[in-house]
Design an enzyme around this catalytic site. Sequence first.
Site, PDB file in Angstrom:
ATOM      1  N   ALA A  29      26.945 -60.866   5.785  1.00 14.83           N
ATOM      2  CA  ALA A  29      26.105 -59.925   5.918  1.00 14.83           C
ATOM      3  C   ALA A  29      25.576 -59.896   7.160  1.00 14.83           C
ATOM      4  O   ALA A  29      24.895 -60.997   7.665  1.00 14.83           O
ATOM      5  CB  ALA A  29      24.921 -59.921   4.837  1.00 14.83           C
ATOM      6  N   CYS A  30      26.055 -59.076   8.084  1.00 15.77           N
ATOM      7  CA  CYS A  30      26.047 -59.435   9.551  1.00 15.77           C
ATOM      8  C   CYS A  30      25.901 -58.238  10.621  1.00 15.77           C
ATOM      9  O   CYS A  30      25.487 -57.036  10.037  1.00 15.77           O
ATOM     10  CB  CYS A  30      27.751 -59.795   9.822  1.00 15.77           C
ATOM     11  SG  CYS A  30      28.601 -60.784   8.539  1.00 15.77           S
TER      12      CYS A  30
END
Length: 604
Positions: A29-30
């Site tokens: 999750a970036c």
Amino acid sequence: MELERVLNMNKYGLPPKQGLYGPQFEHDACGIGFVANIKGRKSNDIIRKALTVLVNLDHRGARGSEQNTGDGAGILMQIPHAFFENECAKLGFRLPAEGKYGIGMLFLSHQRDRREKCEKLLEKIIQEEGQTLLGWRTVPVNDASLGETAKLTQPYIRQVFVAGSPGFDHQLDFERKLYVIRKRAEKEIGVKCLQEGGRFYFPSFSCRTIVYKGMLVPEQLAEYYPDLNDPDMEVALALVHSRFSTNTFPSWERAHPYRYLIHNGEINTLRGNINWMYTRQSSCETELFGEDLKRVFPVIDQNGSDSAMFDNCLEFLALTGRSLPHAVMMMIPEPWSNHESMSDEKKAFYEYHSCLMEPWDGPASIVFTDGTLVGAVLDRNGLRPSRYYVTRDDLIVMASEVGVLDIPPGDIVLKERLRPGRMLLVDTEEGRIVSDEELKQRIAAEHPYRQWLNQYLVDLEELSPAGFITGAEGESLLLRQQTFGYTHEDLFKILEPMARDAVEPVGSMGNDASLAVLSDKPQLLYNYFKQLFAQVTNPPIDSIREEIIFSVETTIGSEKNLLKPQPESCRRIRLKAPVLTNEQLARLRNVKLEGFKAVTLPIL
């Protein structure tokens, strides 16, 4: 050291499967972003701006207990020809013209004998594939700012330069050959190298793009790779990524970008995607690869994260005859079945391709590039929003959020957001942003998909109803309910409200029944199967949007060659829902269509 031994047990720097941990559950999750000149004008300024965007996405990444060890940061860009021309001249070899050579970025072992052994084996494969080895370059690095964990696991980084043979008519032919070399090397060198405690991983191997990445925090990227500070580094597009490895392990190899994309989100359908891609390899054929095709299997590297596996599939589709946007449309289709305003031509495209492969579904924002095209797409729900600006001097900046780059308001000509299922595409060769409507209409018109569907796709209701099975009643019904594990609670708390009110039953406080595998009571086979779901929070989907986005339609029938679309590829039977009535089951058991045969197997 013990930690080094453990981290080197897997090519991605991850522990092996053990206890409740499995490497296949790794997710990200970036923060993602790209900067490009729409007209394709190359400059060092693009890299400077991209690195600024990356630093401003620092809050999207993560760190461990050491503030100077990051989950990962990196940059994917066009090969800066002038820079590498100068660097190779210093090393005593000359590069051919731009696009006529490829660069392999390699993560190798620090032990010289192991490293040199891997390099010799790679040189042998390059020669066997008819290409010319030009030389090697050790990538200069500065690890002064790195934390102990990042230092302990950092690879020895080398670049290999390969000239293409004169027989290639197109740059894409050379790119395919580099793909074959890389896939052969991964199987023939990588596996053996890991068994002997070494290291062998290609962040990139291409004649069009190159990747610099690592287990870094965003501000460390340019410091760790001095190459990125050289004014001769000039490109027209660059993608950057700041990684947050959601409750999983960071590593040098798992930092983004991958070879074609950067990704924020998760692929929730991963297990099915992997299994289906593996299964359909046996029917894949294409003259673009010929006999080489068998050497690139398996397509999916199951040691990778969900993003890495998505990249494996996208790369394969883009190198086997489809354009990059076409491949993305197949993997992340728009919600089409209940879309009232979508053109029939585009609906037919999505419906036809749903017979070829399943969507890679989940909350995701993805940016992709092949070095000329750069684009972005959202999942069908739009659960990972992204925004972009276009300026007067033909700059486009897209990121997970606004504010990643200071741009004077007077210079901005367009502010927009990515929309669910829509595609943003910049063609730096044509020097323009291609609209979602134009792009998809063009791709949808490549074949007469509606004509093919009308000819070969059959609805279950169109089949003969011969041999109708009557429903069970009385004692027979009770016996079946007991046999199939129905309880009083199932009948009156779940089935009755569904049948009476046509609504989903509402409950609270969860389900405290034992998992099938831990239960002392006899269980039915399907009780052992549980849904895999997102590990990160998603907003609830409202009922209006849900009606458009979700579909329970499915098709059955044998699959054809994924790489060569033919009319017969959609010879399938379409089911409106996966749950069948007795009458529908009877239709399937008595099917008399060409290409279909039904056999009833006892499962007692």
